[in-house]
Design a protein around this motif. Structure first.
Motif, PDB file in Angstrom:
ATOM      1  N   CYS A  41      41.857  58.901  18.825  1.00 43.31           N
ATOM      2  CA  CYS A  41      43.046  59.742  18.784  1.00 43.31           C
ATOM      3  C   CYS A  41      44.292  58.869  18.997  1.00 43.31           C
ATOM      4  O   CYS A  41      44.372  58.144  19.989  1.00 43.31           O
ATOM      5  CB  CYS A  41      42.951  60.817  19.860  1.00 43.31           C
ATOM      6  SG  CYS A  41      44.440  61.822  19.993  1.00 43.31           S
ATOM      7  N   CYS A  44      46.373  60.238  22.374  1.00 46.31           N
ATOM      8  CA  CYS A  44      45.913  60.003  23.755  1.00 46.31           C
ATOM      9  C   CYS A  44      44.957  58.817  23.857  1.00 46.31           C
ATOM     10  O   CYS A  44      44.482  58.506  24.952  1.00 46.31           O
ATOM     11  CB  CYS A  44      45.282  61.264  24.334  1.00 46.31           C
ATOM     12  SG  CYS A  44      43.670  61.689  23.644  1.00 46.31           S
ATOM     13  N   CYS A  55      40.948  65.912  18.220  1.00 43.79           N
ATOM     14  CA  CYS A  55      40.800  65.488  19.613  1.00 43.79           C
ATOM     15  C   CYS A  55      40.506  66.694  20.493  1.00 43.79           C
ATOM     16  O   CYS A  55      41.256  67.674  20.485  1.00 43.79           O
ATOM     17  CB  CYS A  55      42.080  64.787  20.076  1.00 43.79           C
ATOM     18  SG  CYS A  55      41.962  64.172  21.767  1.00 43.79           S
ATOM     19  N   CYS A  58      43.596  66.615  23.374  1.00 41.18           N
ATOM     20  CA  CYS A  58      44.989  67.008  23.099  1.00 41.18           C
ATOM     21  C   CYS A  58      45.144  67.757  21.780  1.00 41.18           C
ATOM     22  O   CYS A  58      46.261  68.092  21.398  1.00 41.18           O
ATOM     23  CB  CYS A  58      45.901  65.789  23.160  1.00 41.18           C
ATOM     24  SG  CYS A  58      45.677  64.634  21.799  1.00 41.18           S
TER      25      CYS A  58
HETATM   26 ZN   LIG Z   1      43.971  63.078  21.898  1.00 38.02          ZN
END
Ligand SMILES: [Zn+2]
Length: 154
Positions: A41, A44, A55, A58
């Motif tokens: 990702c 993050c 993800c 997030c």
């Molecule tokens: Zn993420």
């Protein structure tokens, strides 16, 4: 109290399951290149194996692929001593492994030692045991193209 009934039911359904682009790319890489791919990702920086298209942390879309080492650390494991229909032949071990450089646990088999020997099981299935992938000779584009993970000796 009402009588609790139990019925015997049997399902045997043959069907094709479309794996989608993310799982297909992951499994083709195992089959053709003996390479474990994850996705990372950008928001993050979590790396997923098996790869995820979104993800879980997030909720961002993920399109960054990351080659992951075939080594990792054992987090937990269980040994099954009895087979069940459609499952692996017992004894076998299912473990949660954090592959190096990833942020998720990869569920797979651990083996390469006598699972019927309690001393070997105790010595090899400790949290923190370092493990490495053992590749299947005949790879078919399935998760079992990694035959199992074995403890790294030494
Ligand atoms: Zn993420």
């Amino acid at each position: 109290m009402a009588e609790a009934l139990v019925h015997d039911i049997s399902w045997n359904i043959d069907y094709k399951f479309h794996l989608g682009s993310t799982w297909s790319r992951f499994l083709v890489s195992l089959r053709d290149d003996k390479t474990i791919l994850g996705t990372t990702c950008k928001a993050c920086e979590r790396t997923y194996v098996p790869p995820q298209a979104y993800c879980e942390s997030c909720y961002e879309s993920i399109d960054t692929w990351t080659e992951v080492a075939p080594t990792g650390t054992l987090h937990t494991a269980t040994v099954t001593m009895k087979s069940f229909e459609g499952g692996p032949t017992a004894p076998y071990c299912v473990a949660a492994i954090r592959l190096d450089g990833t942020d998720t646990l990869f569920i797979h088999h651990v083996g390469g030692f006598d699972l019927t020997n309690p001393q070997e099981v105790d010595a090899n299935l400790r949290m923190g045991t370092r493990v490495e992938a053992v590749w299947a000779e005949n790879r078919r584009g399935t998760i079992l193209d990694i035959a199992y993970f074995r403890p790294i000796v030494g």
